[in-house]
Design an enzyme around this catalytic site. Structure first.
Site, mmCIF file in Angstrom:
data_model
loop_
_atom_site.group_PDB
_atom_site.id
_atom_site.type_symbol
_atom_site.label_atom_id
_atom_site.label_comp_id
_atom_site.label_asym_id
_atom_site.label_seq_id
_atom_site.Cartn_x
_atom_site.Cartn_y
_atom_site.Cartn_z
ATOM 1 N N GLU A 1 0.836 -1.218 0.000
ATOM 2 C CA GLU A 1 0.000 0.000 0.000
ATOM 3 C C GLU A 1 0.862 1.256 0.000
ATOM 4 O OE1 GLU A 1 -1.545 1.794 3.373
ATOM 5 O OE2 GLU A 1 -0.971 0.211 4.751
ATOM 6 N N LYS B 1 -5.029 10.993 0.897
ATOM 7 C CA LYS B 1 -5.231 9.590 1.260
ATOM 8 C C LYS B 1 -6.540 9.133 0.616
ATOM 9 C CE LYS B 1 -6.650 7.303 5.599
ATOM 10 N NZ LYS B 1 -6.742 7.481 7.071
ATOM 11 N N VAL C 1 -5.469 0.525 2.886
ATOM 12 C CA VAL C 1 -5.604 -0.926 2.756
ATOM 13 C C VAL C 1 -6.853 -1.245 1.929
ATOM 14 C CG1 VAL C 1 -6.066 -3.066 4.021
ATOM 15 C CG2 VAL C 1 -4.365 -1.448 4.891
ATOM 16 N N ASP D 1 -16.987 5.682 13.788
ATOM 17 C CA ASP D 1 -15.723 5.619 13.056
ATOM 18 C C ASP D 1 -15.222 4.175 12.978
ATOM 19 O OD1 ASP D 1 -13.317 5.956 11.823
ATOM 20 O OD2 ASP D 1 -12.516 7.429 13.240
ATOM 21 N N SER E 1 -13.112 1.778 10.089
ATOM 22 C CA SER E 1 -12.389 1.849 8.815
ATOM 23 C C SER E 1 -13.096 1.054 7.726
ATOM 24 C CB SER E 1 -10.985 1.285 9.000
ATOM 25 O OG SER E 1 -10.294 1.326 7.769
ATOM 26 N N ALA E 2 -13.096 1.629 6.522
ATOM 27 C CA ALA E 2 -13.614 0.897 5.357
ATOM 28 C C ALA E 2 -12.736 -0.309 5.038
ATOM 29 C CB ALA E 2 -13.695 1.830 4.152
ATOM 30 N N ASP E 3 -11.557 -0.387 5.646
ATOM 31 C CA ASP E 3 -10.708 -1.577 5.447
ATOM 32 C C ASP E 3 -11.486 -2.850 5.761
ATOM 33 O OD1 ASP E 3 -8.664 0.217 4.951
ATOM 34 O OD2 ASP E 3 -7.457 -0.319 6.711
ATOM 35 N N LYS F 1 -3.982 -1.801 15.188
ATOM 36 C CA LYS F 1 -3.295 -0.965 16.170
ATOM 37 C C LYS F 1 -4.091 -0.805 17.452
ATOM 38 C CE LYS F 1 -1.212 1.522 12.518
ATOM 39 N NZ LYS F 1 -2.273 1.090 11.595
HETATM 40 N N1 PSU Z 1 -1.025 0.857 9.027
HETATM 41 C C1 PSU Z 1 0.164 1.472 9.168
HETATM 42 N N2 PSU Z 1 0.289 2.732 8.706
HETATM 43 C C2 PSU Z 1 -0.747 3.353 8.054
HETATM 44 C C3 PSU Z 1 -2.001 2.687 7.912
HETATM 45 C C4 PSU Z 1 -2.082 1.445 8.416
HETATM 46 O O1 PSU Z 1 1.104 0.914 9.722
HETATM 47 O O2 PSU Z 1 -0.565 4.470 7.598
HETATM 48 C C5 PSU Z 1 -3.113 3.294 7.112
HETATM 49 C C6 PSU Z 1 -3.585 2.217 6.139
HETATM 50 O O3 PSU Z 1 -3.515 2.744 4.837
HETATM 51 C C7 PSU Z 1 -5.001 1.923 6.546
HETATM 52 C C8 PSU Z 1 -5.427 3.289 7.014
HETATM 53 O O4 PSU Z 1 -5.780 1.441 5.485
HETATM 54 O O5 PSU Z 1 -4.286 3.711 7.794
HETATM 55 C C9 PSU Z 1 -6.708 3.244 7.823
HETATM 56 O O6 PSU Z 1 -7.232 4.533 7.858
HETATM 57 P P1 PSU Z 1 -8.733 4.777 8.404
HETATM 58 O O7 PSU Z 1 -8.638 4.385 9.855
HETATM 59 O O8 PSU Z 1 -8.988 6.259 8.208
HETATM 60 O O9 PSU Z 1 -9.600 3.895 7.599
HETATM 61 MN MN MN Z 2 -12.062 6.361 10.055
#
Ligand code: PSU
Ligand code: MN
Length: 302
Positions: free
Chosen positions: A25, A85, A105, A137, A139-141, A158
């Site tokens: 990614e 992003k 992701v 909140d 993630s769409a992941d 995390k």
């Molecule tokens: N894991 C990491 N560093 C990052 C991310 C994940 O070690 O920068 C990023 C990934 O691209 C993941 C995104 O898809 O954070 C998730 O963001 P959000 O919580 O806004 O969906």
């Molecule tokens: Mn989010």
């Protein structure tokens, strides 16, 4: 309109010949790691795979095109330009406008699937944020992983997130979670989140077996391989707990929301740990890339 997808020559021939390919990614490069370490890391991530005989496919959006496999100049752009992003919902907008961006992701998985790539290494998958019952909140992941047949190698999620809620959502979304040589779900900087997994696999060949069985069943969802950092390499738990509490409080005080939250927490924690979390973050990504490489080799050998 045909899909504006540009696959690099190396990735294209690997896919045609059935050679091993691993997607990487770009949000971790542009938003997850500070400059200038990020460019060096992006190059090292690719080199690790090349050294294993696996073709790296770093994924991004550049000038209105989906990219699978970047040139070094393109890696430099991702690491040094202030690009947005992009998650999956942002892709049609970026394409329509001829824009550029780094893929999360979710977006990387979606583009890898369009390109025909089956294995993907990241640092940590996104998940359900703390307080999500109020903020929504998540993630769409997670939802994208429930829709795309990709195998993602991640050090769990995390500890900035609500880990039990994330595991519950993965269950609801029917995403198989495989502990790689462990029955405990890792929490990124820490080897063990304290949460038990239902399934563990001993090696890459066992992951490839699950991928083949998944395909035979015609299931929709991808597979999450939870790969912990060896305990002697994890972040000091006391340093971790303090930095995490401070970063969460700062995000709250600043009233951050949406896609800003994750990059803010990651970069704030780098500062609060005096760079220690960064060193661990890089080891995590490298560890995941090696395992993804092994899985891609196993998959290509079937
Ligand atoms: N894991 C990491 N560093 C990052 C991310 C994940 O070690 O920068 C990023 C990934 O691209 C993941 C995104 O898809 O954070 C998730 O963001 P959000 O919580 O806004 O969906
Ligand atoms: Mn989010």
């Amino acid at each position: 309109m045909t899909i504006p997808l540009s696959i690099s020559p190396a990735v294209k021939s690997a896919l045609e010949e059935g050679w091993p390919v691993v997607a990487l990614e770009s949000t971790i490069i542009s938003h997850g790691l500070p400059r200038p370490d990020n460019l060096e890391a992006a190059r090292r991530f690719e080199q690790l795979l090349t050294d294993m005989g696996v073709v790296p496919a770093t994924i991004a959006v550049l000038d209105g095109e989906l990219k699978a496999g970047l040139t070094d100049d393109e890696l430099v752009r991702v690491a040094s330009e202030d690009i947005p992003k992009l998650s999956v919902r942002d892709l049609p907008i970026a394409l329509a406008r001829g824009g550029s961006g780094a893929t999360t992701v979710a977006a990387t998985s979606s583009i890898a699937h369009i390109a025909g790539i089956r294995v993907f290494a990241t640092g940590g998958l996104g998940g359900v944020h703390r307080g999500a019952s109020e903020t929504f909140d998540e993630s769409a992941d997670l939802t994208v992983l429930s829709q795309v047949p990709i195998t993602v190698v991640s050090a769990g999620v995390k500890s900035i997130l609500d880990i039990p809620a994330t595991l519950e959502r993965l269950e609801t979304l029917s995403v198989p979670v495989l502990g790689y040589g462990t029955t405990r779900f890792p929490s990124f900087w820490l080897t063990d989140s304290g949460h038990e997994l239902d399934w563990s696999v001993p090696d890459a060949a066992a992951v490839a077996d699950v991928m083949a069985a998944r395909d035979a069943l015609g299931q929709q969802a991808g597979i999450l391989v939870a790969n912990p950092l060896p305990v002697e390499q994890q972040l000091d738990p006391a340093v971790h707990d303090r930095a995490l509490a401070d970063a969460l409080r700062m995000a709250d005080e600043q009233g951050l929301s949406g896609k800003e939250v994750t990059p803010f927490l990651l970069l704030t924690i780098v500062g609060l740990t005096g760079g220690e979390s960064l060193a661990v973050n890089l080891k995590i990504a490298e560890n995941n890339i090696r395992v993804a490489g092994e899985i891609a080799l196993s998959w290509a050998g079937r």
